[in-house]
Design a protein around this motif. Structure first.
Motif, PDB file in Angstrom:
ATOM      1  N   UNK A 534       0.803  -1.212   0.000  1.00  0.00           N
ATOM      2  CA  UNK A 534       0.000   0.000   0.000  1.00  0.00           C
ATOM      3  C   UNK A 534       0.836   1.263   0.000  1.00  0.00           C
ATOM      4  N   UNK A 535       1.952   1.254   0.710  1.00  0.00           N
ATOM      5  CA  UNK A 535       2.822   2.431   0.780  1.00  0.00           C
ATOM      6  C   UNK A 535       3.421   2.750  -0.584  1.00  0.00           C
ATOM      7  N   UNK A 536       4.008   1.736  -1.243  1.00  0.00           N
ATOM      8  CA  UNK A 536       4.604   1.979  -2.555  1.00  0.00           C
ATOM      9  C   UNK A 536       3.536   2.337  -3.595  1.00  0.00           C
ATOM     10  N   UNK A 537       2.391   1.690  -3.531  1.00  0.00           N
ATOM     11  CA  UNK A 537       1.322   2.026  -4.463  1.00  0.00           C
ATOM     12  C   UNK A 537       0.847   3.460  -4.286  1.00  0.00           C
ATOM     13  N   UNK A 538       0.736   3.889  -3.029  1.00  0.00           N
ATOM     14  CA  UNK A 538       0.296   5.251  -2.726  1.00  0.00           C
ATOM     15  C   UNK A 538       1.318   6.287  -3.194  1.00  0.00           C
ATOM     16  N   UNK A 539       2.606   6.077  -2.869  1.00  0.00           N
ATOM     17  CA  UNK A 539       3.649   7.038  -3.225  1.00  0.00           C
ATOM     18  C   UNK A 539       3.826   7.127  -4.742  1.00  0.00           C
ATOM     19  N   UNK A 540       3.940   5.997  -5.406  1.00  0.00           N
ATOM     20  CA  UNK A 540       4.194   6.001  -6.848  1.00  0.00           C
ATOM     21  C   UNK A 540       2.997   6.549  -7.619  1.00  0.00           C
ATOM     22  N   UNK A 541       1.788   6.211  -7.206  1.00  0.00           N
ATOM     23  CA  UNK A 541       0.603   6.670  -7.924  1.00  0.00           C
ATOM     24  C   UNK A 541       0.438   8.184  -7.816  1.00  0.00           C
ATOM     25  N   UNK A 542       0.925   8.781  -6.732  1.00  0.00           N
ATOM     26  CA  UNK A 542       0.776  10.226  -6.537  1.00  0.00           C
ATOM     27  C   UNK A 542       1.994  11.028  -6.974  1.00  0.00           C
ATOM     28  N   UNK A 543       3.068  10.360  -7.399  1.00  0.00           N
ATOM     29  CA  UNK A 543       4.266  11.083  -7.830  1.00  0.00           C
ATOM     30  C   UNK A 543       4.596  10.877  -9.306  1.00  0.00           C
ATOM     31  N   UNK A 544       4.308   9.725  -9.855  1.00  0.00           N
ATOM     32  CA  UNK A 544       4.560   9.477 -11.278  1.00  0.00           C
ATOM     33  C   UNK A 544       3.468  10.161 -12.098  1.00  0.00           C
ATOM     34  N   UNK A 545       3.827  10.991 -13.065  1.00  0.00           N
ATOM     35  CA  UNK A 545       2.821  11.704 -13.863  1.00  0.00           C
ATOM     36  C   UNK A 545       1.861  10.754 -14.568  1.00  0.00           C
ATOM     37  N   UNK A 546       0.606  11.159 -14.593  1.00  0.00           N
ATOM     38  CA  UNK A 546      -0.423  10.375 -15.258  1.00  0.00           C
ATOM     39  C   UNK A 546      -1.751  11.096 -15.193  1.00  0.00           C
ATOM     40  N   UNK A 547      -2.589  10.924 -16.197  1.00  0.00           N
ATOM     41  CA  UNK A 547      -3.891  11.583 -16.213  1.00  0.00           C
ATOM     42  C   UNK A 547      -4.842  10.894 -15.242  1.00  0.00           C
ATOM     43  N   UNK A 548      -5.870  11.638 -14.834  1.00  0.00           N
ATOM     44  CA  UNK A 548      -6.857  11.064 -13.919  1.00  0.00           C
ATOM     45  C   UNK A 548      -7.551   9.864 -14.534  1.00  0.00           C
ATOM     46  N   UNK A 549      -7.782   9.926 -15.845  1.00  0.00           N
ATOM     47  CA  UNK A 549      -8.433   8.798 -16.512  1.00  0.00           C
ATOM     48  C   UNK A 549      -7.516   7.591 -16.539  1.00  0.00           C
ATOM     49  N   UNK A 550      -6.236   7.831 -16.779  1.00  0.00           N
ATOM     50  CA  UNK A 550      -5.267   6.751 -16.816  1.00  0.00           C
ATOM     51  C   UNK A 550      -5.124   6.077 -15.461  1.00  0.00           C
ATOM     52  N   UNK A 551      -5.103   6.879 -14.410  1.00  0.00           N
ATOM     53  CA  UNK A 551      -4.958   6.364 -13.041  1.00  0.00           C
ATOM     54  C   UNK A 551      -6.245   5.732 -12.521  1.00  0.00           C
ATOM     55  N   UNK A 552      -7.346   6.002 -13.186  1.00  0.00           N
ATOM     56  CA  UNK A 552      -8.628   5.519 -12.694  1.00  0.00           C
ATOM     57  C   UNK A 552      -9.204   6.383 -11.597  1.00  0.00           C
ATOM     58  N   UNK A 553      -8.554   7.530 -11.339  1.00  0.00           N
ATOM     59  CA  UNK A 553      -8.995   8.400 -10.253  1.00  0.00           C
ATOM     60  C   UNK A 553     -10.387   8.957 -10.528  1.00  0.00           C
ATOM     61  N   UNK A 554     -10.625   9.341 -11.792  1.00  0.00           N
ATOM     62  CA  UNK A 554     -11.910   9.957 -12.121  1.00  0.00           C
ATOM     63  C   UNK A 554     -13.061   8.996 -11.863  1.00  0.00           C
ATOM     64  N   UNK A 555     -12.936   7.793 -12.367  1.00  0.00           N
ATOM     65  CA  UNK A 555     -13.982   6.785 -12.143  1.00  0.00           C
ATOM     66  C   UNK A 555     -14.050   6.400 -10.679  1.00  0.00           C
ATOM     67  N   UNK A 556     -12.873   6.309 -10.039  1.00  0.00           N
ATOM     68  CA  UNK A 556     -12.824   5.960  -8.613  1.00  0.00           C
ATOM     69  C   UNK A 556     -13.531   7.021  -7.771  1.00  0.00           C
TER      70      UNK A 556
END
Length: 601
Positions: A534-556
């Motif tokens: 969870x720690x690595x997933x959280x850090x990498x997902x919030x630091x590596x550039x990516x669109x909200x759609x790509x990250x699934x953030x928008x749907x999430x």
């Protein structure tokens, strides 16, 4: 949010209506049958996609609640009873059956209390609370200190006196005081460190962090909950792989192959006998599978097919290994706060135990989402997560006051049972809490289930933990899996969550900062699979550039936040009997652990 693994199974609710005695006399209590929760469009969609027999707010008949509640009791039994059995040796009560039975009764009693608290005023999800393995690692580290080492049983008097003087121990120490003094140290550490969990929940700090948590952080966390337990499943199954495979096969047979087979049953209603079809295999698949494996082991023990020597393969499948526990357990034992004496507090123990608190908190957040998904509930809103974490902290304090030698956390295997039985009713888990309290008082009853062979429990774990791992992966439905960015984050976080804890456990003395408390803190965190992933997933997902759609953030966000803004979706997480008071006084809207009614005013 939904998770589908098979076609929707029609149970005949619409065409049978109130003529099916299995679903209670709803026509007598609710004349307008159209008000049933299954008529709601949102819940109907969720229930069909999840293929649920009973969803979160449904109220199964009382006899079904007892049977399904007992099934959850059985599923949690292995995990809960493992805690006092693991701690028996470092607590110096390895051969003290009376003390072990009292600890077992206490931990079941407190687990029942905490389950009722969590399902009633906590996050209100059908989630069972029990002893946590996150606290075992710091507990073992505390008890490994020189002053808490067990006295040698056959040591000469002068040698024992020297050992006691070296550790500043009392000159004369009764056998009960030996282990009670040690458990009081653990009680104090849990009591103080659990305040951190309460602060995190009541202050809303957990909710703030969740704003930055997306599917790529949740998926490896939940996934590693199941994957990290493969060792325990392998150890138990390895006692007799044939029995473990038989148990797993029976559970799969009942839960999947026979899930659409309704069993004819007879019931007496309206002054006449009726025959109705009932999904018996689907509802009690785990219980039937476990009892089937248990029965086979019993017969093989009676006919002396299994080896009688402990060094032979298959010995652990015998059902007569732990019969002495049934004989030595008291008929009744009513646990009470402070039964072992006043807890003692030391800084090193508290700091070490805080690592277990943090690991347990992160694991529980993942469990909440998994439980909501499998129970047909909408994703838990922020206030429900905050309140759930705070209640878990209160549960740990209750465990410390009663003296279980452990804390409490959400149980993954019981969440997995929701996916197998297709019953996500909150009332079932509340019934489980009551059963755990009652059966925790009857020492003989709980001792009977100590005779369940390890291979049977291992076979059950093979199915249960596999489902948890799969539920974690199902969160990836929101993510663009064609993106190399997402694949790197998912692969690295999951693989690191397996590699690092394994290496640190293999090299326990590698951490040496010169500060014991810091060493213990680092060791506990880096040996917790869910924390690393969870720690690595959280850090990498919030630091590596990516669109909200790509990250699934928008749907999430649409599913986690926007969906939880409606009154209908939030209603299942509201505190009962408090809605009018919370709506009347506007100051309650700003408390992070209470629902906000701004949208309804």
């Amino acid at each position: 949010m939904h998770l589908t693994t098979e076609e929707t199974i029609e149970l005949g609710l619409s065409d049978q209506g109130t003529d099916n005695p299995a679903f209670g006399d709803k026509d007598d209590e609710q004349p307008q049958l159209t008000v049933d929760t299954r008529e709601s469009h949102t819940e109907d969609t969720t229930n069909k996609s999840m293929d649920l027999v009973y969803s979160l707010n449904d109220r199964p008949p009382w006899y079904l609640c007892i049977l399904l509640g007992f099934q959850h009791y059985i599923l949690a039994f292995g995990g809960i009873i493992a805690v006092p059995l693991i701690l028996a040796e470092p607590l110096c009560i390895k051969d003290n059956s009376v003390a072990k039975s009292q600890l077992i009764s206490t931990i079941f009693f407190v687990s029942g209390l905490c389950t009722l608290l969590q399902t009633t005023i906590g996050n209100r999800l059908p989630i069972l609370q029990g002893g946590t393995f996150s606290f075992i690692t710091p507990t073992l580290a505390i008890l490994a200190l020189p002053k808490w080492q067990c006295p040698l049983p056959n040591a000469p008097v002068n040698l024992l006196a020297q050992l006691q003087n070296a550790t500043n121990a009392p000159q004369m120490e009764s056998s009960d005081e030996v282990w009670m003094s040690r458990i009081r140290e653990i009680q104090g550490a849990i009591l103080v460190s659990s305040l951190l969990q309460i602060i995190l929940g009541l202050s809303g700090m957990v909710g703030l962090v969740l704003r930055y948590i997306g599917p790529l952080a949740i998926a490896p966390t939940i996934n590693l909950i199941g994957l990290s337990l493969f060792t325990e499943a392998g150890k138990k199954s390895g006692g007799h792989w044939g029995i473990a495979a038989l148990t797993a096969g029976l559970i799969l047979l009942f839960s999947q192959y026979l899930s659409k087979v309704d069993v004819p049953m007879i019931a007496y209603k309206n002054k006449k006998w009726m025959v109705f079809q009932y999904p018996l295999f689907k509802l009690f698949s785990a219980l039937f599978g476990m009892c089937g494996g248990w029965l086979i082991c019993f017969l093989m023990t009676v006919f002396d097919i299994l080896p009688s020597k402990s060094d032979k393969y298959g010995f652990s499948a015998r059902t007569d290994i732990s019969l002495d526990a049934v004989t030595n357990s008291p008929w009744f034992h009513v646990p009470y706060p402070g039964q072992w004496g006043m807890p003692t507090v030391s800084l090193s123990s508290v700091l070490g135990m805080m690592a277990g608190v943090l690991a347990s908190t992160l694991e529980s957040i993942g469990d909440y989402y998994a439980c909501a998904r499998l129970s047909g509930a909408p994703p838990p809103p922020t206030h429900a997560i905050n309140r759930g974490i705070a209640i878990e902290g209160i549960g740990c304090i209750l465990a410390a006051l009663w003296g279980t030698g452990n804390g409490t956390t959400s149980y993954s295997q019981n969440i997995a049972a929701l996916g197998i039985t297709k019953v996500g009713s909150r009332l079932v888990l509340q019934t489980t809490g009551i059963l755990m309290i009652i059966l925790g008082i009857f020492g003989k009853f709980g001792a009977v289930f100590i005779t369940i062979p390890d291979p049977v429990i291992g076979g059950m774990f093979l199915v249960m933990f596999g489902i948890i791992a799969a539920v974690g992966l199902s969160n990836l439905q929101y993510v663009d899996l064609n993106s190399s960015r997402n694949l790197v984050i998912l692969g690295f976080s999951t693989f690191s969550g397996l590699v690092l804890p394994t290496w640190f456990r293999s090299n326990p003395g590698i951490i040496d900062t010169g500060i014991k408390e810091l060493d213990q803190l680092i060791l506990v965190l880096f040996t917790t699979h869910m924390f690393i992933g969870g720690f690595f997933g959280f850090i990498l997902d919030n630091t590596i550039p990516g669109t909200d759609k790509e990250r699934g953030i928008k749907t999430w966000q649409n599913n986690v936040q926007d969906e939880s803004k409606s009154t209908h979706d939030q209603s299942c997480y509201d505190i009962p009997y408090c809605n009018e008071v919370l709506k009347r006084f506007r100051c309650f809207q700003y408390l992070p652990f209470l629902p906000s009614y701004k949208t309804t005013q």
